[in-house]
Design an enzyme around this catalytic site. Structure first.
Site, PDB file in Angstrom:
ATOM      1  N   ARG A 169      -0.448   9.468  -0.906  1.00 21.46           N
ATOM      2  CA  ARG A 169      -1.548  10.023  -1.707  1.00 21.46           C
ATOM      3  C   ARG A 169      -1.368  11.478  -2.088  1.00 21.46           C
ATOM      4  O   ARG A 169      -1.722  11.878  -3.195  1.00 21.46           O
ATOM      5  CB  ARG A 169      -2.853   9.852  -0.930  1.00 21.46           C
ATOM      6  CG  ARG A 169      -3.257   8.399  -0.878  1.00 21.46           C
ATOM      7  CD  ARG A 169      -4.478   8.182  -0.023  1.00 21.46           C
ATOM      8  NE  ARG A 169      -4.818   6.763  -0.044  1.00 21.46           N
ATOM      9  CZ  ARG A 169      -5.739   6.215   0.742  1.00 21.46           C
ATOM     10  NH1 ARG A 169      -6.404   6.951   1.608  1.00 21.46           N
ATOM     11  NH2 ARG A 169      -5.997   4.935   0.651  1.00 21.46           N
ATOM     12  N   PHE A 209       0.839  -1.188   0.000  1.00 17.64           N
ATOM     13  CA  PHE A 209       0.000   0.000   0.000  1.00 17.64           C
ATOM     14  C   PHE A 209       0.879   1.243   0.000  1.00 17.64           C
ATOM     15  O   PHE A 209       2.022   1.183   0.426  1.00 17.64           O
ATOM     16  CB  PHE A 209      -0.928  -0.005   1.223  1.00 17.64           C
ATOM     17  CG  PHE A 209      -2.371   0.117   0.858  1.00 17.64           C
ATOM     18  CD1 PHE A 209      -3.103  -0.994   0.489  1.00 17.64           C
ATOM     19  CD2 PHE A 209      -3.004   1.363   0.850  1.00 17.64           C
ATOM     20  CE1 PHE A 209      -4.433  -0.879   0.129  1.00 17.64           C
ATOM     21  CE2 PHE A 209      -4.345   1.482   0.487  1.00 17.64           C
ATOM     22  CZ  PHE A 209      -5.054   0.360   0.134  1.00 17.64           C
ATOM     23  N   LEU A 251     -14.603   6.124  -5.264  1.00 15.82           N
ATOM     24  CA  LEU A 251     -13.270   5.646  -4.898  1.00 15.82           C
ATOM     25  C   LEU A 251     -12.871   4.365  -5.615  1.00 15.82           C
ATOM     26  O   LEU A 251     -13.637   3.409  -5.686  1.00 15.82           O
ATOM     27  CB  LEU A 251     -13.256   5.397  -3.384  1.00 15.82           C
ATOM     28  CG  LEU A 251     -11.971   4.821  -2.782  1.00 15.82           C
ATOM     29  CD1 LEU A 251     -10.852   5.845  -2.863  1.00 15.82           C
ATOM     30  CD2 LEU A 251     -12.213   4.415  -1.337  1.00 15.82           C
ATOM     31  N   GLU A 270      -6.425   2.293  -3.560  1.00 16.48           N
ATOM     32  CA  GLU A 270      -4.985   2.295  -3.756  1.00 16.48           C
ATOM     33  C   GLU A 270      -4.465   0.855  -3.838  1.00 16.48           C
ATOM     34  O   GLU A 270      -3.396   0.595  -4.398  1.00 16.48           O
ATOM     35  CB  GLU A 270      -4.375   2.994  -2.538  1.00 16.48           C
ATOM     36  CG  GLU A 270      -2.956   3.372  -2.613  1.00 16.48           C
ATOM     37  CD  GLU A 270      -2.603   4.258  -1.420  1.00 16.48           C
ATOM     38  OE1 GLU A 270      -3.199   5.354  -1.301  1.00 16.48           O
ATOM     39  OE2 GLU A 270      -1.775   3.858  -0.600  1.00 16.48           O
ATOM     40  N   ARG A 294      -2.621  11.433   5.562  1.00  9.62           N
ATOM     41  CA  ARG A 294      -2.801  10.082   6.089  1.00  9.62           C
ATOM     42  C   ARG A 294      -2.315   9.048   5.082  1.00  9.62           C
ATOM     43  O   ARG A 294      -2.570   9.174   3.884  1.00  9.62           O
ATOM     44  CB  ARG A 294      -4.281   9.836   6.391  1.00  9.62           C
ATOM     45  CG  ARG A 294      -4.583   8.403   6.786  1.00  9.62           C
ATOM     46  CD  ARG A 294      -6.020   8.216   7.203  1.00  9.62           C
ATOM     47  NE  ARG A 294      -6.984   8.308   6.127  1.00  9.62           N
ATOM     48  CZ  ARG A 294      -7.173   7.375   5.188  1.00  9.62           C
ATOM     49  NH1 ARG A 294      -6.431   6.287   5.155  1.00  9.62           N
ATOM     50  NH2 ARG A 294      -8.095   7.536   4.254  1.00  9.62           N
ATOM     51  N   GLN A 335      -7.367  15.327   2.615  1.00  8.89           N
ATOM     52  CA  GLN A 335      -6.736  14.413   1.658  1.00  8.89           C
ATOM     53  C   GLN A 335      -7.566  14.226   0.391  1.00  8.89           C
ATOM     54  O   GLN A 335      -8.770  13.976   0.471  1.00  8.89           O
ATOM     55  CB  GLN A 335      -6.538  13.041   2.303  1.00  8.89           C
ATOM     56  CG  GLN A 335      -5.955  12.014   1.346  1.00  8.89           C
ATOM     57  CD  GLN A 335      -5.438  10.792   2.079  1.00  8.89           C
ATOM     58  OE1 GLN A 335      -6.180   9.857   2.338  1.00  8.89           O
ATOM     59  NE2 GLN A 335      -4.164  10.806   2.422  1.00  8.89           N
ATOM     60  N   HIS A 371      -7.852  11.744  -2.608  1.00  9.44           N
ATOM     61  CA  HIS A 371      -7.417  10.403  -3.009  1.00  9.44           C
ATOM     62  C   HIS A 371      -7.148  10.418  -4.506  1.00  9.44           C
ATOM     63  O   HIS A 371      -7.981  10.884  -5.280  1.00  9.44           O
ATOM     64  CB  HIS A 371      -8.509   9.389  -2.664  1.00  9.44           C
ATOM     65  CG  HIS A 371      -8.054   7.960  -2.769  1.00  9.44           C
ATOM     66  ND1 HIS A 371      -7.686   7.389  -3.959  1.00  9.44           N
ATOM     67  CD2 HIS A 371      -7.900   7.005  -1.824  1.00  9.44           C
ATOM     68  CE1 HIS A 371      -7.328   6.120  -3.737  1.00  9.44           C
ATOM     69  NE2 HIS A 371      -7.449   5.873  -2.452  1.00  9.44           N
ATOM     70  N   HIS A 409     -11.386  13.053  -0.014  1.00  5.18           N
ATOM     71  CA  HIS A 409     -11.508  11.733   0.579  1.00  5.18           C
ATOM     72  C   HIS A 409     -11.516  11.705   2.102  1.00  5.18           C
ATOM     73  O   HIS A 409     -12.325  11.005   2.710  1.00  5.18           O
ATOM     74  CB  HIS A 409     -10.345  10.882   0.057  1.00  5.18           C
ATOM     75  CG  HIS A 409     -10.395   9.438   0.448  1.00  5.18           C
ATOM     76  ND1 HIS A 409     -11.479   8.633   0.164  1.00  5.18           N
ATOM     77  CD2 HIS A 409      -9.509   8.646   1.098  1.00  5.18           C
ATOM     78  CE1 HIS A 409     -11.244   7.399   0.618  1.00  5.18           C
ATOM     79  NE2 HIS A 409     -10.073   7.385   1.207  1.00  5.18           N
TER      80      HIS A 409
END
Lengths: 254, 580
Positions: B282, B116, B248, B251, B390, B236, B238, B349
């Protein structure tokens, strides 16, 4: 002229908006006890969802139109409704996939009491879900690390873990329409999710619950539930596996 | 007027709220108030996984996870809090497995793990397999598993009850006021401790992965009650939202080997993050995508998106590991990821900021004092474990670690104290607010104001910001707040009045949009998710500190936002340049 057409690019491909009419089943408990149909016309794009149409109506035409929704992309299970006679999620149904020459009909899901417009009382549905003990029950000594489960064991109940409790399946079932005591497909799907989980030790209890009068035997395999499931769960197959487990035991059920 | 008395009241039934309820319910009389049925919460939309250094498939440890979290957060993370989260991550995952969560498995039958963004081996050497997952439905499985266990424990839920106010008495939290959707009745809940777990506020933006219901209720209620909001400028985006829609795409798609490409087919992330490329954090990926579009390398008729390429992956892998996003792409864009490139662009996001808490989840009234009896966990809270950006999967981790901590702390506090008296007429503020909205006959419409707010926020306070754009956003939001005073609600009824509640929610969003913009204007540096084109470098001398925003009124009775700052907690990681 021909040359001009040949060189004319993307513009032609840009989506055009057009008008559609929605014929919506209304009920206002504050005002009267009568249910009625009301038509609204909205301008939409082919890729708009029915949820977008409902929002447009609520926001721009009639703020009293009431429905549940949250995530908007088919994950939360709030907006199951009967669209052109079929149970679907409003946020996962695109205008281009419906016949729009006549009005698109939108009604609440059937078999649960209507509270207001497209909102129904979900409590009987949730009560049936709770009855089948929808949680892992174990009788082994808890390991320090995770319980071991092979990929094959995990795959045995993968399909039924996808359930979002939207009630599209249960409220598409003719048996449930006439007998609301029937557990209904969603509760059986969720029982299946634990009955076939190798870590669980209470399959017997759940099978006993579903072996009652209002349990899995009431299923008449009409496949409405499978057609209705917005998550693509093979609902009828899961119910059949539960029936076979009751007849022949877990080992021979799949 | 109905008064309900509990030891602990939890507001919100997503991951954090239900994880808290499982702890609190064992220790004290607990009620969960939730505006949605619990399984409708947006935790269910999380896809890719939950990181924990289980080391099931390769070497890993929680200290590497802590380092990644702090570096990923561009050194605005409170390091003590990150240590707590990454250390407790391992048990948090194992607890969920024991509760029944159906994780994907390794050939040995252990919990499987995948790569990730920003999660690395040995402080940045290479991507590490740390994310524990269930296909691309990890959030759904967490939400279902927690709800199932709440049923098992007999947790008491008030479904479709909207909390609209928190009651404070001499600085201590003593209750909440809630609106029952089915009847329109207003109820007071008298409690010894209250846990806010109400989620984020993505609906201030137009393009967002967030649910329609993510309207920042808990943050706005706390803020209106005089409590600060921390680091609200850090939002954030995304990288991989479905272009034009914002839905969404995990990731995890890049964790499985997916590649971002521009219109020319170039794997552009190689230029921006040579070591971990498409698996950079991100904020960096989102900026790279915007940069590609700005420089004319965007795809599509308007050259306004880039592509996510999964076509080189085996179809079987895509169908089994990423089934939901494959379906979203087919359903909403008519694009089949197995054979076609998927148009993607950043989507609003996650809020890194929120209601400030300490590591025990106690809500802070300022830099020194806590609010006795008030706790917060999950996206509504700012611990701060995410700092300025994050890392992917750390939100599912956050809700489990800090949700659990909140449930324990709230119940333990409740067992030590008596109920403090309720203020006089506890419901008055709520009644007045609703009455004003219901009787108002103004000409302004909710949807129009919301649309304009979302448009200015997308245009002026998104991935890149400048003084000019932020000032424009502030002017617009202030005008919209003024117009909101003149808003009218069409549905005057008492039963299931979602028209009224959408209006209340818009009021919350407008407050939060304003705080976001004001906080962003004052932060004259670029750090994590806050990228200022007019101040392009991180400024640790002046800005390695948390923003604390307070709603105040000046001597002339005018409302204004007062900004204060709070130091970052540093344990063992000195800030360094962020390269991947």
């Amino acid at each position: 002229m021909a040359t001009a057409t040949a060189t004319a690019i993307p513009e032609a491909a840009a989506p055009q908006s057009f008008d559609v009419t929605l014929r919506i089943r209304r009920f206002d408990p504050d005002d009267s006890d009568t249910h009625f149909w009301q038509e609204f016309t909205v301008s939409v794009y082919p890729t708009d969802r029915i949820l977008d149409c409902l929002h447009k109506i609520k926001w721009e035409q009639d703020g009293t139109l009431t429905f549940r929704r949250s995530c908007g992309h088919g994950i939360c299970g709030s907006d199951a409704m009967r669209i052109n006679g079929k149970n679907r999620l409003a946020c996962k149904t695109l205008v281009k996939d419906l016949k729009t020459k006549k009005a698109i009909t939108v009604e609440p899901i059937k078999g649960l009491e209507v509270e207001k417009d497209l909102i129904v009382d979900m409590e009987p549905f949730m009560a049936a879900y709770r009855k089948i003990k929808p949680f892992l029950i174990t009788d082994d000594i808890e390991p320090t690390r995770e319980r071991v489960q092979t990929a094959e064991e995990r795959a045995a109940f993968d399909d039924t873990t996808k359930c979002i409790l939207c009630a599209a399946c249960t409220t598409s079932c003719p048996v449930f329409w006439t007998d609301e005591q029937y557990f209904g497909p969603a509760a059986i799907v969720n029982a299946h999710r634990f009955i076939f989980d190798s870590r669980d030790s209470a399959a017997g209890q759940r099978l006993q619950i579903l072996n009652q009068d209002e349990g899995a035997w009431r299923c008449r395999t009409t496949f409405n539930c499978t057609d209705a499931c917005p998550r693509g769960i093979e609902v009828t197959t899961a119910i059949q596996q539960v029936k076979r487990a009751m007849m022949y035991g877990l080992e021979d059920a799949e | 007027m109905a008064i309900h008395k509990y030891d602990v009241v939890i507001v919100g039934a997503g991951g954090a709220g239900m994880r808290a309820a499982l702890e609190s319910g064992q220790r004290a009389r607990t009620a969960v108030l939730t505006k949605l049925y619990p399984t409708r919460s947006h935790t269910g939309a999380a896809q890719g996984g939950m990181c924990a250094a289980l080391a099931n498939v390769e070497d890993d440890n929680w200290e590497w996870h802590t380092f990644d979290t702090i570096k990923g957060g561009d050194y605005l993370v409170d390091q003590d809090a990150a240590e707590v989260m990454c250390k407790e991550a391992i048990d948090a995952v194992l607890d969920l497995e024991k509760m029944g969560l159906p994780f994907n498995r390794t050939p040995q039958g252990r919990i499987d793990q995948r790569r990730f963004g920003g999660h690395t081996r040995n402080h940045g050497e290479a991507a590490v397999r740390r994310s524990c997952y269930a296909a691309d439905r990890t959030g759904h499985m967490i939400l279902q598993t927690l709800y199932q266990n709440c049923i098992k424990q007999g947790i008491e839920f008030y479904d479709e009850w909207y909390v609209l106010d928190v009651l404070l008495d001499e600085g201590r939290a003593v209750g909440v006021v809630a609106y029952e959707l089915a009847t329109g009745e207003i109820h007071t809940f008298h409690a010894k401790s209250i846990v806010f777990a109400t989620g984020g506020f993505g609906k201030v933006f137009k393009t967002t992965s967030n649910a329609h219901t993510l309207t920042g209720d808990g943050m706005a209620i706390a803020y209106r009650a005089g409590l600060p909001l921390e680091d609200m400028e850090f939002y954030q985006f995304h990288p991989t939202g479905l272009a034009g829609l914002g839905v969404l795409l995990t990731e995890g798609a890049r964790g499985e080997g997916g590649i971002l490409r521009n219109a020319g087919g170039e794997r552009f992330m190689e230029r921006y993050a040579p070591t971990i490329k498409d698996l950079a954090p991100r904020d960096m990926v989102a900026r790279a995508m915007v940069q590609e579009v700005r420089e004319g390398r965007g795809a599509g008729p308007d050259k306004d998106y880039v592509y996510l390429d999964l076509t080189h992956l085996p179809a079987e892998q895509v169908e089994s590991k990423l089934p939901d996003i494959t379906e979203f792409s087919r359903t909403y864009l008519g694009v089949d990821p197995i054979t076609e490139l998927v148009p993607v662009f950043p989507t609003a996001h996650y809020a890194m900021g929120g209601v400030p808490t300490d590591v025990e989840t106690r809500v802070l009234a300022n830099n020194a004092d806590v609010v006795p009896g008030l706790y917060a966990a999950g996206e509504v809270a700012c611990v701060s474990v995410h700092g300025a950006n994050r890392l992917g999967t750390n939100s599912l981790l956050d809700i489990n670690v800090f949700g659990r901590r909140a449930g324990i702390a709230a119940a333990e506090y409740a067992n030590e104290v008596d109920h403090a008296p309720l203020p006089e007429s506890p419901e008055q503020r709520t009644r007045d607010m609703l009455e004003n909205l219901l009787t108002g006959d103004g000409s302004e419409q909710v949807w129009q104001i919301r649309k304009e707010m979302q448009e200015t926020m997308d245009m002026n306070a998104q991935v890149y910001r400048t003084e000019t754009t932020l000032k424009q956003a502030l002017t617009d939001v202030e005008q919209l707040k003024e117009r909101f005073r003149n808003v009218s609600v069409q549905d005057k009824g008492s039963r299931y009045n979602t028209d009224l509640l959408e209006t209340v929610e818009l009021g919350f969003l407008l407050d939060l949009a304003e705080v976001l913009v004001v906080s962003a204007l004052a932060r004259k540096e670029s750090r994590g998710g806050h990228a200022r084109e007019d101040y392009q470098v991180r400024d640790d001398v002046n800005f390695m500190r948390h923003t604390m925003a307070f709603a105040e009124t000046d001597a002339d009775g005018r409302d204004f936002i007062r900004l204060d700052y709070k130091p970052v907690s540093v344990t063992r990681y000195e800030p360094m340049e962020r390269k991947y």
